[in-house]
Design an enzyme around this catalytic site. Structure first.
Site, PDB file in Angstrom:
ATOM      1  N   GLY A  70     -75.203  13.157  28.768  1.00  0.00           N
ATOM      2  CA  GLY A  70     -75.609  14.487  28.346  1.00  0.00           C
ATOM      3  C   GLY A  70     -74.551  15.552  28.547  1.00  0.00           C
ATOM      4  CB  THR A  71     -72.215  16.295  31.318  1.00  0.00           C
ATOM      5  OG1 THR A  71     -73.231  16.536  32.302  1.00  0.00           O
ATOM      6  CG2 THR A  71     -71.062  17.251  31.567  1.00  0.00           C
ATOM      7  CG  ASN A 150     -82.916  20.746  34.190  1.00  0.00           C
ATOM      8  OD1 ASN A 150     -82.840  21.792  33.551  1.00  0.00           O
ATOM      9  ND2 ASN A 150     -82.282  20.569  35.325  1.00  0.00           N
ATOM     10  CD  GLN A 180     -85.019  15.847  32.322  1.00  0.00           C
ATOM     11  OE1 GLN A 180     -86.014  15.144  32.295  1.00  0.00           O
ATOM     12  NE2 GLN A 180     -84.053  15.668  33.215  1.00  0.00           N
ATOM     13  CB  SER A 200     -78.444  11.726  29.388  1.00  0.00           C
ATOM     14  OG  SER A 200     -77.886  10.988  30.454  1.00  0.00           O
ATOM     15  CG  HIS A 202     -78.829   8.701  33.793  1.00  0.00           C
ATOM     16  ND1 HIS A 202     -79.343   9.295  34.923  1.00  0.00           N
ATOM     17  CD2 HIS A 202     -78.057   9.644  33.205  1.00  0.00           C
ATOM     18  CE1 HIS A 202     -78.906  10.529  35.020  1.00  0.00           C
ATOM     19  NE2 HIS A 202     -78.124  10.772  33.990  1.00  0.00           N
ATOM     20  CB  CYS A 336     -76.269  18.254  37.733  1.00  0.00           C
ATOM     21  SG  CYS A 336     -76.658  16.871  36.639  1.00  0.00           S
TER      22      CYS A 336
END
Length: 395
Positions: A70-71, A150, A180, A200, A202, A336
């Site tokens: 995602g980042t 999130n 999310q 993302s 994971h 994060c």
């Protein structure tokens, strides 16, 4: 007993994901760019993964680009789009409650001369469409908004925002951080007016270090990673075959059982929220002086897998570690930013919560593997810990 209730931070891989990741690491381990048989086998995994993910959103497989998560997807969407379209304007719009993976790139772009408008939110975390409309100007080239917050689970009005943005100016790019939301909600970018969408792996029982960025084929985007020209030259670097294959398997599993998974999550969320309300009453909470305050909403305006609640009088770090000692794993905010000394969240600050709630909020998040027994155990332990910890509250 152990209760893992931090699924918004990360999820455990499914067995199907584990199996395909191991197979692509140990047996079909070729480089997709190689021209021999091993390379062709690996290339098949990449192509199949792209097609599988595209089907979950009813988009063209050519519009799916694999990333490290995602980042990277957020950074690429924002910086790549801003730099590619800067001749058309220098104004960007986002919200004040975005993840750091959006806010930090926006701050970087401000340093490069762009002007950024940060939309405020109400006490539940929703933006105002009126504010968005008023913020759009002739110089606006990009709007970025998260689908699901999130930390508190708020669902932003993405469909309405997309319609508004494209109605004002069809050339404005609309980016959505769906980290999310993907795998929890049905998402169709074409219908929503979304040009770029970040995901993302994971967060949906896929491998860490995997993700993708959906990019509408008409969107103008500059690559950030240059090299061997993989992924049509838009994202160079040897393709992460295990990551892409595992991510696609996770995506297929999520959307094949979406209704069933959603019902399960909603049942757990209701159980948790009802239990917290009952516990508040049992511990003597009142309307003026509650023992537990729930931030998350119920219904269509909130995600099915997140419950955020404050425990005034007990610092979040203290309660988090007390729960950890009993085998219960939760979060004090975004994972994060958990390395920061103080757990006070910028998102919660934007909700204008009183200080005692800012310092005492925990997030409970669920997955399809979470059980009702885990929720019961968590509520039981909270009932035992809170009276003790509140005695040591600061006055």
């Amino acid at each position: 007993m152990e209760a893992y209730l931090d699924n918004s931070a990360t999820t455990r891989c499914s067995e199907a994901v584990r199996d395909i990741v191991v197979r692509t690491m140990m047996e079909d381990y070729g480089n997709p760019s190689s021209k021999h048989q091993k390379g062709l086998e690996a290339e098949h995994y990449i192509r199949d993964a792209r097609e599988m993910i595209a089907r979950t959103m009813k988009v063209n497989e050519k519009e799916i680009y694999f990333t490290s998560g995602g980042t990277e997807s957020n950074n690429w969407a924002l910086i790549g789009a801003a730099m590619a379209n800067r001749r058309s304007g220098m104004h960007l719009i986002t919200t004040a409650v975005e993840h750091a993976a959006v806010l930090m790139p926006m701050q970087y772009l401000e340093e490069q001369g762009f002007r950024v408008t940060y939309l405020p939110v109400d006490e539940k975390g929703h933006i105002s469409l009126k504010d968005l409309e008023e913020a759009i100007c002739e110089d606006t080239i990009l709007v970025s908004m998260m689908y699901v917050n999130n930390e508190v689970g708020t669902i932003e009005p993405v469909a309405e925002a997309g319609k508004l943005i494209k109605g004002k100016n069809p050339r404005i790019l609309f980016h959505v951080d769906a980290v999310q939301a993907y795998g929890k909600l049905p998402i169709y970018p074409k219908k929503l007016g979304v040009d770029m969408l970040s995901v993302s792996g994971h967060k949906i029982h896929g491998p860490k270090g995997s993700g993708f960025l959906y990019v509408n084929e008409k969107a103008k985007l500059r690559p950030l990673i240059l090299g061997g020209g993989q992924q049509k030259g838009m994202r160079s670097g040897t393709d992460n075959v295990p990551g892409a294959a595992g991510l696609a398997q996770a995506a297929r599993d999520c959307y094949a059982q979406l209704a069933e998974n959603t019902e399960h999550l909603l049942t757990l969320k209701k159980q948790m929220m009802d239990g917290l309300r009952q516990l508040d009453q049992q511990l003597g909470g009142t309307e003026k002086k509650p023992v537990i305050v729930i931030h998350s909403e119920e219904g269509d305006s909130s995600a099915p897998h997140i419950v955020s609640a404050a425990f005034p009088g007990v610092r979040s770090e203290v309660l988090l570690h007390a729960l950890e000692e009993r085998g219960i794993y939760v979060s004090a905010g975004s994972a994060c930013s958990s390395n920061k000394k103080l757990p006070v969240s910028p998102v919660l600050k934007e909700l204008h919560l009183p200080t005692d709630q800012l310092e005492s909020t925990l997030r409970f998040s669920f997955s399809r593997y979470t059980t009702a027994e885990e929720i019961c155990y968590c509520l039981q332990i909270l009932g035992e810990l809170l009276p003790v910890l509140r005695r040591y509250a600061r006055h």
